[in-house]
Enzyme design. Structure first.
Site, short mmCIF file in Angstrom:
data_model
loop_
_atom_site.label_atom_id
_atom_site.label_comp_id
_atom_site.label_asym_id
_atom_site.label_seq_id
_atom_site.Cartn_x
_atom_site.Cartn_y
_atom_site.Cartn_z
N HIS A 67 -9.61 1.24 4.75
CA HIS A 67 -8.34 1.43 5.47
C HIS A 67 -8.57 2.39 6.64
CE1 HIS A 67 -4.24 2.59 6.38
NE2 HIS A 67 -3.86 1.48 5.76
N GLU A 94 -6.91 4.73 7.77
CA GLU A 94 -6.63 6.15 7.49
C GLU A 94 -7.83 6.80 6.82
OE1 GLU A 94 -2.89 5.67 5.42
OE2 GLU A 94 -1.95 5.03 7.29
N GLU A 143 -5.59 -4.97 10.57
CA GLU A 143 -4.60 -3.92 10.76
C GLU A 143 -4.91 -3.16 12.05
OE1 GLU A 143 -2.51 -2.75 6.87
OE2 GLU A 143 -4.23 -1.46 7.13
N LYS A 181 0.12 4.28 -0.33
CA LYS A 181 -0.52 5.49 0.22
C LYS A 181 -0.25 6.67 -0.71
CE LYS A 181 -0.18 3.28 4.65
NZ LYS A 181 -0.06 3.36 6.09
N ASN A 222 0.87 -1.18 0.00
CA ASN A 222 0.00 0.00 0.00
C ASN A 222 0.90 1.23 0.00
OD1 ASN A 222 -1.80 2.06 0.52
ND2 ASN A 222 -2.34 1.37 2.59
N GLY A 277 2.24 2.30 10.66
CA GLY A 277 3.19 3.39 10.49
C GLY A 277 3.89 3.80 11.77
N SER A 293 3.26 -2.12 10.31
CA SER A 293 4.71 -2.15 10.55
C SER A 293 5.36 -3.49 10.23
CB SER A 293 5.03 -1.71 11.99
OG SER A 293 4.58 -0.38 12.20
P1 PGA Z 1 2.70 0.27 7.61
O1 PGA Z 1 1.25 0.50 6.94
O2 PGA Z 1 3.24 -1.02 7.06
O3 PGA Z 1 3.51 1.46 7.19
O4 PGA Z 1 2.50 0.21 9.08
C1 PGA Z 1 0.37 -0.58 6.75
C2 PGA Z 1 -0.91 -0.08 6.15
O5 PGA Z 1 -1.32 1.04 6.45
O6 PGA Z 1 -1.55 -0.78 5.37
#
Ligand code: PGA
Length: 257
Positions: free
Chosen positions: A99, A101, A171, A15, A13, A177, A217
């Site tokens: 997601h 976010e 997640e 982003k 992803n 992140g 992460s």
């Molecule tokens: P990350 O993001 O691996 O940077 O923690 C995962 C995601 O948001 O799908």
């Protein structure tokens, strides 16, 4: 649960990162590391504007394209939105839906997630449905309830003949992140609960055929341990999918498990 009934999926992803003009270099850097694996699908989800460049750059590389969002509407007067048909036309196969976010910053509700899942399935695409608890919810012992409600709502009305195209990504919001990964044990426990929930909504055959990913992460160091867990069938990778080297290390970990 036996993994032979389902594919491993490693989905990157990106982003709001990676310029369209940068995608080709990524593809070239990733290419030498990619060893085609049976039952392991690699997906890259660039932003909408980078999708055409990604379709060109990744051609012939056995990498599927995914989008990070989609409109629940089929088409028409929805300024700024992108439809499933437009994604299909670019050879997109997967769409990340719900997601955290998008839930946090754009007010995406469980009801909106449900509508998008329906639209994605109706268009013949595969949704990667994201579920996960916040730190407050985890501390309050609400993880299972929160995840179950998100999942049940997202899958409401999805018929048995379409459910097999759904991918679920667990997640935990506090792990995204932040560099804080859920332990393999904790992540595996929630993924097992997700599978049990699908078993309850459908049946055991369907539950064992659905790929459930962990995201939050994941990197080249922790991937192997996470992917070794029986109910974790791959990962949704944010930060570590931005460099071809670290993404390749995660794909390698999935191939070796
Ligand atoms: P990350 O993001 O691996 O940077 O923690 C995962 C995601 O948001 O799908």
């Amino acid at each position: 649960m036996n993994k032979k009934y389902r594919n491993t999926i490693i989905a990157g992803n990106w982003k709001m990162n990676v310029l369209p003009s940068e995608v080709r270099a990524f593809g070239e850097a990733l290419k030498p590391h990619l060893i085609p694996q049976r039952r392991c699908e690699v997906v890259i989800c660039p932003s909408f504007v980078a999708l055409p460049a990604a379709a060109r750059a990744l051609r012939g590389m056995r990498i599927a394209l995914g989008a990070q969002n989609v409109s629940e509407h089929e088409g028409g007067a929805y300024t700024g939105e992108v439809s499933c048909a437009q994604l299909s036309d670019l050879d997109v196969k997967f769409v990340i839906v719900g997601h955290s976010e998008r839930r946090a910053h754009y007010g995406e509700t469980d009801a909106a997630v449900k509508a998008k899942v329906r639209a994605v399935l109706d268009a013949g695409l595969r949704p990667i449905v994201c579920v996960g608890e916040t730190l407050e919810q985890r501390d309050a012992g609400l993880t299972e309830d929160v995840v179950r409600l998100q999942l049940k709502t997202a899958l409401t009305g999805v018929p048995g003949d379409k459910i097999r195209r759904v991918v679920v990504a667990y997640e935990p919001v506090w792990a995204i992140g932040t560099g804080k990964t859920a332990s393999a044990e904790d992540a595996g426990a929630v993924c097992a609960q997700i599978r049990a929930c699908i078993r309850g909504l459908y049946n055991a055959r369907i539950a064992r055929a659905i790929s459930i990913l962990y995201g939050g992460s994941v990197n080249g160091q922790n991937a192997a341990e996470l992917f070794a867990v029986p109910d974790i069938d791959g990962g949704l990778i944010g930060g570590a999918s931005l460099s071809a080297e670290s993404f390749a290390a995660i794909i390698q970990a999935a191939a070796e498990k």
